[in-house]
Scaffold this motif. Structure first.
Motif, PDB file in Angstrom:
ATOM      1  N   SER A  89     -14.810 130.110  82.756  1.00 27.51           N
ATOM      2  CA  SER A  89     -15.165 128.984  81.885  1.00 27.51           C
ATOM      3  C   SER A  89     -14.273 128.884  80.651  1.00 27.51           C
ATOM      4  N   VAL A 107      -9.949 124.482  83.614  1.00 29.44           N
ATOM      5  CA  VAL A 107     -10.456 124.256  82.261  1.00 29.44           C
ATOM      6  C   VAL A 107      -9.323 123.776  81.355  1.00 29.44           C
ATOM      7  N   ARG A 111      -9.770 120.150  79.821  1.00 29.04           N
ATOM      8  CA  ARG A 111     -10.029 120.092  78.380  1.00 29.04           C
ATOM      9  C   ARG A 111      -8.820 119.577  77.588  1.00 29.04           C
TER      10      ARG A 111
END
Length: 203
Positions: A89, A107, A111
């Motif tokens: 994560s 991620v 992101r």
């Protein structure tokens, strides 16, 4: 001879008009991994002149099958590694010793708003704010020298939004080359709570 192969083979022979069936074991490292089957509608046995050729073919097939199995196992390992990689994560980046990104997890892409094509092969400074490039470059040099294994330089999205992170690094190998593995944890919320607590204490 057909009578050596049992009732099922006899039924097959009658249906197909076969008078002989030959089975050549395919070996790899002294283990039978497959069989090469030959059959004839006219000959009652495999001629001796053909046996050595068939055995040679079987030997090549054994090596090819083992190579395919090895490639499949490697592909499966890579898929498992990618699944593990993408299940983390936090931001996960693999960087070569020249500072170029060689792999990132989902991620990072999601992101930061980049595609793999926009990041892989680019210098790691691309994911840090321009105002922090000197600091990030200095940290990278200290990491290479083994002087530190942490970094507090923020990440930056493609749109220019900064993300406060705490990064820990480890040296290792990726493929056949030395690499640096960086795991960056988003500490934005933690910093926000700390600032809020500090303001309350100042009141």
């Amino acid at each position: 001879r057909l009578d050596q192969f049992g009732q099922n083979a006899s039924h097959l022979a009658v249906r197909e008009g076969l008078v002989a069936i030959g089975v050549i074991p395919i070996l790899h490292r002294d283990t039978v991994i497959a069989c090469l089957n030959v059959a004839s509608r006219s000959l009652t046995s495999v001629p001796a002149s053909c046996r050595s050729a068939l055995e040679s073919v079987a030997g090549h097939i054994g090596g090819a099958i083992d190579k395919i199995r090895t490639q499949e196992q490697l592909a499966e390992s890579q898929r498992n590694l990618q699944t593990l990689f993408d299940s983390v994560s936090d931001f996960l980046l693999v960087i070569d010793l020249q500072g170029k990104l060689v792999q990132v997890n989902q991620v990072v892409l999601q992101r930061l708003g980049y595609s793999e094509e926009e990041l892989l092969g680019r210098h790691v400074l691309q994911v840090h704010p321009p105002k922090c490039h000197d600091e990030a470059a200095g940290n990278f040099e200290r990491i290479l020298a083994g002087e530190t294994d942490t970094c507090r330089v923020p990440l930056v999205t493609k749109a220019g939004e900064e993300i406060s992170v705490e990064t820990r690094v480890n040296r290792g190998r990726w493929g056949n080359a030395d690499a640096i593995f960086g795991i960056s944890r988003d500490v934005t919320e933690r910093e926000r709570l700390q600032d809020e607590l500090k303001r309350k204490e100042e009141w």
